[in-house]
Design an enzyme around this catalytic site. Sequence first.
Site: not given
Ligand SMILES: [Zn+2]
Length: 374
Positions: A71, A133
């Site tokens: 992501d 994340e």
């Molecule tokens: Zn990163």
Amino acid sequence: MTELDILERLVSFSSVVGQPNANIVQWIVDYARSHGAEVTTALGPEGDRSNLFMTIGPRHVPGVILSGHMDVVPAGETDWVSDPFRVRADGENLYGRGTSDMKGFLACALAALPVFAKMPLKRPIHLAFSYDEEAGCKGVPHLIKLIPTLCALPDMCIVGEPSGLRAIRAHKGKAAARITVRGRSGHSSRPDQGLNAIHAMSEILSSAVNAAKALTHGPFDNNFEPPYSSLQVGKISGGQAVNIIPDLCIADIEARAISGVSPANLIEPLRRASDALQVHGFETTFEMLSEYPALSLPDDAPLAALMQELTGIEPLAAVSYGTEAGLYQAAGIDSIICGPGDIARAHKANEFITRNELAACRSMLENLGARLSA
Ligand SMILES: [Zn+2]
């Protein structure tokens, strides 16, 4: 495919945090399978996004994880000079969202995969790619739980966050929580009939300010800047008009903890302060938004020595930003940060990585493969 070709493909998937990620996952799965990797797609509890785990080499021997997130943060900044989801090459620089953070590293690991596949690896190399994340390491815990069922527990993990390809042994842990206070609305001329949620929240805010001040007195770890844990209220909302008693107030609070301190424990006093409001008739909720522990790899760990050899430079003791490395370390896998690019270019318009940085990372990874084949 070179790492440049792969980076172009990865950047073209606008895999923004908090969104379904089937497109980028499918492309990586097809690529990795075509080069002989054993691939596991692990659907997260959200039902529309997945982690990926890919193995080359003997899976029943402890190996090395190359970890990264698929992501990226949104690209809403207005000063992008080109489409953030299309790599734009300008001389040495390659611009695009995620080039540094951290599709550049993913591209290098994927480009090295066919090379790994031809090596007589005595220990396996795993590529562990996560989702969300950037929402506080929300995806990777589901993958880490699964790893013992997929292979012998790896004994090392390299998290390829942009570090200028210098290894980093420690980062702070972090926890974020949302506190909601519900009172009772009414005309401001009759405070006796309402319950002012903003006034009530102010008690929690005082606790937060006091806790933040107390943290500046230690405990200390001088590898960090600042050398102590910290806490802040980052967002607050509530109320409709000056003459209406506010019945709702919401505050988002985060804590960042030095090694050895639990970030969730730093926020715990605020949970108690919010619970204490209930005796006065307020409804309160305390919701943990995200949490990951600090990373702390001892300077004499074999992984630190390995990275010094591979990069030619002594690992840096600590950085202030957080990564998935703390979660891998907490699962019993020695972890370190090392990836191409610069964290200072991340989360900004015109994010870029250089061709040289990618080439250096790819050759470091191939040297790692050679080490694991010897
Ligand atoms: Zn990163």
